[in-house]
Design an enzyme around this catalytic site. Structure first.
Site: not given
Ligand code: GLP
Length: 261
Positions: A138, A67, A136, A143
């Protein structure tokens, strides 16, 4: 789905780094799906170490980012292109341009998204897709209520995700873009082997819903249940709300080595 419960994130990161190293040994031209966020950073450290110490080569491999934000300057330190360059691409020996990202800068974003899907297909599809998970549920930036068939497209972030990600923007929520471009849940479902990682109790509800909840667009990560070969690697905290925790541990402890991850 296989659930692997590890002692801590360090152990889990080395395990996943080892699976990627094995993939690259068996198939040097493998296509990797690269995630951002803090969760996969230990895997990237492990891969950089294997590249340095064991000559693990990425020379023939390809990579596709999961992304990207829309609206950040291209060289902003928190654009996911910059993050991946810093955390993994620039630390190993990918060929120039072997790693692509969704184009959050395109004038025609829908056309750029279609091109991204075509590029993944032309590369032969993603062999191993690294994934983190949002609180959540995602995955990527899909989302809740994202179609489970969705492909790469523009999305709007929830307020919670913008608050969660403000830590990368000096805790200034207003600096977190509202829009992103993300591989869809359907794109992720086409990967041959998604590997979702989660560390810490803060992810325990999301992990339980991913693995043991109903498949639902309200929890996009639950779409992993629809994939023939999917792996979830979690530490004790992230595993703490799994009902069948003991079962997963018994299965993994008795797994023959030749099966790998
Ligand atoms: C962002 C990214 C996701 C990731 C999520 C969780 O939203 N787009 O790919 O999995 O954060 O982040 P973290 O790994 O810092 O908890």
């Amino acid at each position: 789905m296989e659930v692997v419960i590890v002692e801590d994130s360090h152990t889990g990161s080395r395990l996943v780094g080892g699976a990627i190293a094995q993939l690259l040994t068996d198939k040097p031209e493998a296509v990797l799906g690269l995630a951002t966020g803090s969760t996969p950073l230990g895997v990237y450290d492990d891969l950089a170490r294997r590249h340095e110490q064991d000559d693990l080569s990425f020379a023939k491999a390809r990579g596709f980012a999961l992304d990207e934000y829309v609206g950040l300057p291209r060289n902003h330190p928190e654009s996911y292109r910059s993050v991946l360059q810093r955390e993994i691409v620039g630390r190993v020996n990918f060929a120039p341009d072997a790693v692509q990202s969704p184009n959050g800068w395109a004038e025609d974003i829908p056309a750029a998204c279609a091109e991204y899907e075509a590029a993944i297909r032309a590369a032969g599809g993603i062999d191993l897709q690294l994934l983190g998970v949002g609180t959540d549920g995602h995955i990527g930036f899909n989302e809740p209520t994202s179609s489970l068939a969705s492909l790469t497209r523009v999305k709007s972030l929830t307020e919670q995700t913008r608050i969660d990600n403000a830590r990368f923007f000096d805790d200034d929520v207003s600096a977190v873009p509202h829009h992103v471009v993300t591989q869809g849940v359907g794109t992720i479902r086409r990967a041959r082997h998604p590997v979702l990682l989660a560390w810490g109790e803060g992810k325990a509800d999301a992990v339980a819903a991913t693995v043991e909840g109903p498949v639902s667009a309200m929890v996009p990560s639950s779409a992993l249940q629809l994939i023939e070969h999917a792996t979830v690697v979690v530490d004790e905290g992230a595993a703490s709300k799994l009902r069948l925790r003991d079962y997963y541990q018994t299965v993994y402890t008795n797994k023959p080595d030749w099966q790998g991850l």
